[in-house]
Write a protein that holds these residues in place. Structure first.
Motif, PDB file in Angstrom:
ATOM      1  N   TYR A  62     -24.449 -85.039  55.847  1.00 37.53           N
ATOM      2  CA  TYR A  62     -24.329 -84.533  57.220  1.00 37.53           C
ATOM      3  C   TYR A  62     -23.068 -83.674  57.365  1.00 37.53           C
ATOM      4  CZ  TYR A  62     -23.483 -84.731  62.294  1.00 37.53           C
ATOM      5  OH  TYR A  62     -23.220 -84.414  63.601  1.00 37.53           O
ATOM      6  N   TYR A  63     -21.947 -84.176  56.886  1.00 35.23           N
ATOM      7  CA  TYR A  63     -20.689 -83.447  57.054  1.00 35.23           C
ATOM      8  C   TYR A  63     -20.601 -82.228  56.132  1.00 35.23           C
ATOM      9  CZ  TYR A  63     -18.949 -87.206  60.005  1.00 35.23           C
ATOM     10  OH  TYR A  63     -18.782 -88.108  61.034  1.00 35.23           O
ATOM     11  N   LEU A  64     -21.194 -82.322  54.949  1.00 32.33           N
ATOM     12  CA  LEU A  64     -21.168 -81.152  54.062  1.00 32.33           C
ATOM     13  C   LEU A  64     -21.951 -79.997  54.669  1.00 32.33           C
ATOM     14  CD1 LEU A  64     -21.577 -82.607  50.442  1.00 32.33           C
ATOM     15  CD2 LEU A  64     -19.506 -82.196  51.763  1.00 32.33           C
ATOM     16  N   ILE A  65     -23.118 -80.302  55.247  1.00 34.97           N
ATOM     17  CA  ILE A  65     -23.915 -79.248  55.882  1.00 34.97           C
ATOM     18  C   ILE A  65     -23.229 -78.745  57.144  1.00 34.97           C
ATOM     19  CG2 ILE A  65     -26.122 -78.747  57.006  1.00 34.97           C
ATOM     20  CD1 ILE A  65     -27.426 -80.750  55.130  1.00 34.97           C
ATOM     21  N   LEU A  66     -22.656 -79.665  57.907  1.00 32.46           N
ATOM     22  CA  LEU A  66     -22.018 -79.282  59.167  1.00 32.46           C
ATOM     23  C   LEU A  66     -20.776 -78.417  58.927  1.00 32.46           C
ATOM     24  CD1 LEU A  66     -22.063 -79.726  62.280  1.00 32.46           C
ATOM     25  CD2 LEU A  66     -20.533 -81.666  61.903  1.00 32.46           C
ATOM     26  N   ARG A  67     -19.976 -78.775  57.937  1.00 31.92           N
ATOM     27  CA  ARG A  67     -18.702 -78.087  57.695  1.00 31.92           C
ATOM     28  C   ARG A  67     -18.801 -77.011  56.617  1.00 31.92           C
ATOM     29  NH1 ARG A  67     -15.182 -83.707  57.281  1.00 31.92           N
ATOM     30  NH2 ARG A  67     -15.441 -84.367  59.468  1.00 31.92           N
ATOM     31  N   GLN A  68     -19.960 -76.948  55.933  1.00 30.10           N
ATOM     32  CA  GLN A  68     -20.159 -75.952  54.877  1.00 30.10           C
ATOM     33  C   GLN A  68     -19.064 -76.045  53.815  1.00 30.10           C
ATOM     34  OE1 GLN A  68     -22.916 -73.510  54.677  1.00 30.10           O
ATOM     35  NE2 GLN A  68     -23.575 -75.247  55.916  1.00 30.10           N
ATOM     36  N   GLU A  69     -18.900 -77.236  53.247  1.00 34.57           N
ATOM     37  CA  GLU A  69     -17.913 -77.442  52.201  1.00 34.57           C
ATOM     38  C   GLU A  69     -18.479 -78.358  51.127  1.00 34.57           C
ATOM     39  OE1 GLU A  69     -14.707 -79.040  54.447  1.00 34.57           O
ATOM     40  OE2 GLU A  69     -15.486 -81.093  54.416  1.00 34.57           O
TER      41      GLU A  69
END
Length: 424
Positions: free
Chosen positions: A371-378
């Motif tokens: 979720y956070y990787l997709i949200l923050r693009q990192e």
């Protein structure tokens, strides 16, 4: 809602709407429209489920100026209706459990009317229907998963035939469909019976197991068993080719989501097929999930929330997206064999709560990370295997000292002095 003279009047959210009761061959529609004199008018009509019938249903709803349409998620029968209506109406696909009718009123007509009334008052919560590009990708990935399961079933059947023929190949090799094992199976199908000659087909590290391999191949293969093995291997080869074609097709359909797939591929335990699965199921728009915990609950990898009279009851995981949950659990098992944060998390929880709860906890963490990787693009940055020790260093120190004392050692701790840099 407001009360007047003992009567409860509910607010009308959608003045022109319709409820559909969907079946395999028929669709019962109840259109609700306002009357000029007040109140509402309900009109009920039954349609077939062929494309021409569904187009008539669309025209019928358009003539009554309906803006919203609701129907139950009944198996796969809702899909053709959704395909026809989604272009002209706001279609709500709702969980059948949420709209159970009053007991004793079970008819198609009353079901459609009940769904329409709930929709009119805004009491239905729509299920998530992804955009068409994501739906296409998701269908391809789910069918690929089905073929992979069929292949696993066929491999198990191969193993069953070998056991019946006194061939203990699986006791020596880790994969009965590996390169060396497959060459041995082909030799058995062709009629080879000499264990020494078949053992010579082993390659790489399997050559070191030559003697156990000779013993494992000393069996009694009957002609009908060779025939069964040949047919099973033929089917496995055909499925392998099908899976490869699916991989190529999925790669093409993944092009709009390629960046997200590459980001998720950096998570330990998540290979590209699993990354494609996650993206196909949840998409790349995280705005519909307020937090990562909401996503975990939707996927069915979060603890249940059941409390009554101040007591915490069962915390069994709730029902969710089964395809996504299975993929996450497989990724969690792979992550436990790494050396990073997720593996340490698994071992800590497994020691206290058991292996099954630990696997679900790791799957939960993987989905939150996604979720956070997709949200923050990192890309993923591992916290390290010593993350938990650094969180509470004093507790870690006491625990390790106590373990040494139990082994009979006297422990004297001396803190290291960090040398201060000298100025030139």
């Amino acid at each position: 809602m407001s009360a007047r003279e003992g009567e409860v009047v509910m607010e009308v959210v959608y003045s022109r709407c319709a409820g559909l009761d969907v079946h395999k061959k028929t669709v019962v529609a109840c259109a609700i429209t306002p009357k000029p004199s007040g109140g509402c008018h309900k009109e009920i009509q039954t349609f077939g489920t062929m494309t021409s019938d569904l187009l008539q249903l669309s025209d019928w709803l358009t003539a009554r100026e309906c803006t919203h349409v609701a129907m139950e998620s009944t198996g796969e029968y809702w899909r053709p209706i959704f395909n026809i209506l989604e272009a002209n109406f706001e279609v709500l696909l709702v969980n059948a459990h949420h709209i159970k009718n009053v007991p004793g009123r079970k008819t198609d007509t009353k079901d459609a009317q009940w769904i329409g009334e709930l929709l009119m008052h805004g009491l239905l919560r729509a299920s998530f229907i992804p955009p068409i590009e994501q739906r296409d990708l998701r269908d391809l990935i789910r069918h690929r998963t089905n073929f992979i399961r069929e292949r696993a079933t066929l491999v198990n059947r191969v193993q069953k035939v070998l056991e019946g023929a006194n061939i203990k190949l699986a006791a020596v090799v880790s994969d009965v469909m590996g390169v060396s094992a497959r060459m041995i199976l082909d030799a058995i199908v062709k009629g080879e019976t000499n264990p020494q000659l078949m053992a010579e087909l082993a390659s790489k590290r399997l050559k070191d197991k030559r003697e156990p391999l000779i013993q494992a191949l000393d069996g009694k293969v009957r002609p009908h068993q060779r025939f069964i093995l040949a047919e099973l291997l033929c089917n496995i080869d055909a499925i392998d080719e099908t899976i490869e074609r699916f991989n190529q097709q999925i790669k093409e359909y993944c092009s709009p989501f390629e960046q997200a797939v590459e980001l998720l591929d950096t998570i330990p335990g998540v290979a590209r097929p699993t990354a494609e699965l996650i993206v196909g199921e949840i998409g790349t728009d995280m705005s519909r999930f307020p937090t990562a915990e909401h996503l975990a609950a939707w996927a069915g990898v979060a603890p249940g929330n059941c409390e009554s009279a101040g007591k915490r009851l069962s915390s069994k995981i709730r029902k969710g997206n089964n395809n996504l949950r299975v993929g996450l659990v497989q990724a969690a098992h792979a992550a436990t064999r790494t050396k990073g944060y997720l593996a340490v998390q698994y071992r800590r929880i497994a020691a206290r709560r058991g292996k099954k709860r630990a696997i679900i906890a790791v799957a939960h963490s993987i989905l939150k990370i996604a979720y956070y990787l997709i949200l923050r693009q990192e890309t993923y940055q591992d916290l390290g295997g010593d993350h938990f020790d650094k969180q509470k260093p004093e507790a870690t120190k006491k625990r390790l000292v106590k373990r040494l004392q139990k082994l009979g050692y006297e422990v004297l701790l001396t803190e290291l002095q960090t040398a201060s840099p000298t100025l030139a």
